[in-house]
Structures are given as C-alpha cells and as structure tokens.
Scaffold this motif. Structure first.
Motif, PDB file in Angstrom:
ATOM      1  N   ILE A  79       1.129  -1.377  -0.199  1.00  0.00           N
ATOM      2  CA  ILE A  79      -0.420   0.367   0.211  1.00  0.00           C
ATOM      3  C   ILE A  79       0.778   1.357  -0.311  1.00  0.00           C
ATOM      4  N   LYS A  80       2.493   1.479   0.693  1.00  0.00           N
ATOM      5  CA  LYS A  80       2.566   3.026   0.741  1.00  0.00           C
ATOM      6  C   LYS A  80       3.512   2.109  -0.327  1.00  0.00           C
ATOM      7  N   GLY A  81       4.032   1.399  -0.703  1.00  0.00           N
ATOM      8  CA  GLY A  81       4.299   1.408  -2.304  1.00  0.00           C
ATOM      9  C   GLY A  81       3.607   2.278  -3.711  1.00  0.00           C
ATOM     10  N   GLY A  82       2.278   1.914  -3.346  1.00  0.00           N
ATOM     11  CA  GLY A  82       1.336   2.391  -4.461  1.00  0.00           C
ATOM     12  C   GLY A  82       0.946   1.019  -5.424  1.00  0.00           C
ATOM     13  N   ASP A  83       1.338  -0.149  -4.333  1.00  0.00           N
ATOM     14  CA  ASP A  83       0.997  -1.548  -5.625  1.00  0.00           C
ATOM     15  C   ASP A  83      -0.771  -1.953  -5.693  1.00  0.00           C
ATOM     16  N   LEU A  84      -0.413  -1.513  -4.289  1.00  0.00           N
ATOM     17  CA  LEU A  84      -2.155  -2.620  -3.576  1.00  0.00           C
ATOM     18  C   LEU A  84      -2.583  -1.205  -2.761  1.00  0.00           C
ATOM     19  N   ASP A  85      -4.117  -0.528  -4.051  1.00  0.00           N
ATOM     20  CA  ASP A  85      -5.174   0.233  -3.493  1.00  0.00           C
ATOM     21  C   ASP A  85      -5.520  -0.649  -1.368  1.00  0.00           C
ATOM     22  N   ALA A  86      -5.483   0.900  -0.863  1.00  0.00           N
ATOM     23  CA  ALA A  86      -6.043   0.299   0.440  1.00  0.00           C
ATOM     24  C   ALA A  86      -7.279   0.357   0.787  1.00  0.00           C
ATOM     25  N   GLU A  87      -8.621   0.684  -0.658  1.00  0.00           N
ATOM     26  CA  GLU A  87      -9.789   0.601  -0.379  1.00  0.00           C
ATOM     27  C   GLU A  87     -10.175  -1.431  -0.956  1.00  0.00           C
ATOM     28  N   ASP A  88      -9.064  -1.664  -1.583  1.00  0.00           N
ATOM     29  CA  ASP A  88      -9.429  -3.305  -2.610  1.00  0.00           C
ATOM     30  C   ASP A  88      -8.788  -3.973  -1.321  1.00  0.00           C
ATOM     31  N   TYR A  89      -7.941  -3.771  -0.480  1.00  0.00           N
ATOM     32  CA  TYR A  89      -7.477  -4.365   0.413  1.00  0.00           C
ATOM     33  C   TYR A  89      -8.411  -4.473   1.418  1.00  0.00           C
ATOM     34  N   LYS A  90      -9.031  -3.697   1.636  1.00  0.00           N
ATOM     35  CA  LYS A  90      -9.979  -3.654   2.897  1.00  0.00           C
ATOM     36  C   LYS A  90     -10.965  -4.523   2.690  1.00  0.00           C
ATOM     37  N   HIS A  91     -11.146  -4.489   1.291  1.00  0.00           N
ATOM     38  CA  HIS A  91     -12.767  -5.328   0.719  1.00  0.00           C
ATOM     39  C   HIS A  91     -12.834  -6.310  -0.135  1.00  0.00           C
TER      40      HIS A  91
END
Length: 128
Positions: A79-91
C-alpha cells in the motif's frame, strides 16, 4: 529406530510434497479463482501493470498469483509503495485472502526449508 539420515530424508520428501501442494493450489487459483481475484483488486496499480502479461499459460498465471500473494501478505509495504489500493485490500474477500496468504507463506517456508536442508545435507556429507 530412525537415524539422522532417515529423518533428513523424511523432511526432504515432506518439503517436495509441500511444493506439489503449492503447485496444485496455484493451478486452482490461477484457473478457477483468477477472475475473482482480479475483479477484487481492480484499483490496484500492481495488478493492473501485471495483467497485460498474463495469458492462459500456467507460468504467467503463477507470476500473477505470486505477485498478488506478496501484495496481500506484505500489505503495508504494498500500500505504501502504491502497488495495492487500500480500499481493494479492505474489501478483498477474507476467506480468499487467507487461502492466498497461507499458500504464499507455505511456499516461502518451503523454499527456506529447502535451503536449510541443503546446507545440513552438505555439512553432514549426505549430499555430494
């Protein structure tokens, strides 16, 4: 009674069995759950960048799954590096997340164990 060489051999066989299990789970995820994985990570830059190279063959699907496994396992870094979207991870579906993470962590463990077994085998003189 089992001696040290027998125990070493059992660990080697178990490690290869773990490897085959990993390959089986990757095939399952790659061909039966890949659309669900990609749909749930549609806003993640790391997935979108790798989507273009993914074909129908197992190797590119394995690459995609290993990338997704790394992103989900080390989510804070991704998430910090921008590869993973925080909302995608959360859902992301929790059960699928746990299965991917378990598969990824078991592969990391199996790989590390393989190197440890190789070092022990070399040290003990069981491997030439």
């Amino acid at each position: 009674m089992l001696d040290a060489e027998d125990i070493f051999f059992i660990f080697v066989i178990a490690n290869f069995a773990l490897g085959f299990l990993f390959i089986g789970t990757q095939l399952y995820f790659g061909y039966f759950r890949m659309n669900e994985i990609l749909r749930n990570l549609s806003n993640s830059r790391g997935v979108e960048l790798r989507r273009s190279i993914m074909g129908r063959d197992p190797l590119t699907r394995f690459f995609m799954l290993i990338s997704v496994g790394a992103m989900l396992t080390f989510h804070q870094r991704s998430i910090k590096g921008g590869d993973l979207d925080a909302e995608d991870y959360k859902h992301f579906p929790r059960s699928l997340h746990q299965m991917i993470k378990l598969s990824y962590m078991s592969a990391l463990f199996g790989g590390a164990l393989l190197f440890v077994l190789w070092a022990i085998g070399k040290y003990m003189g069981w491997l030439k």
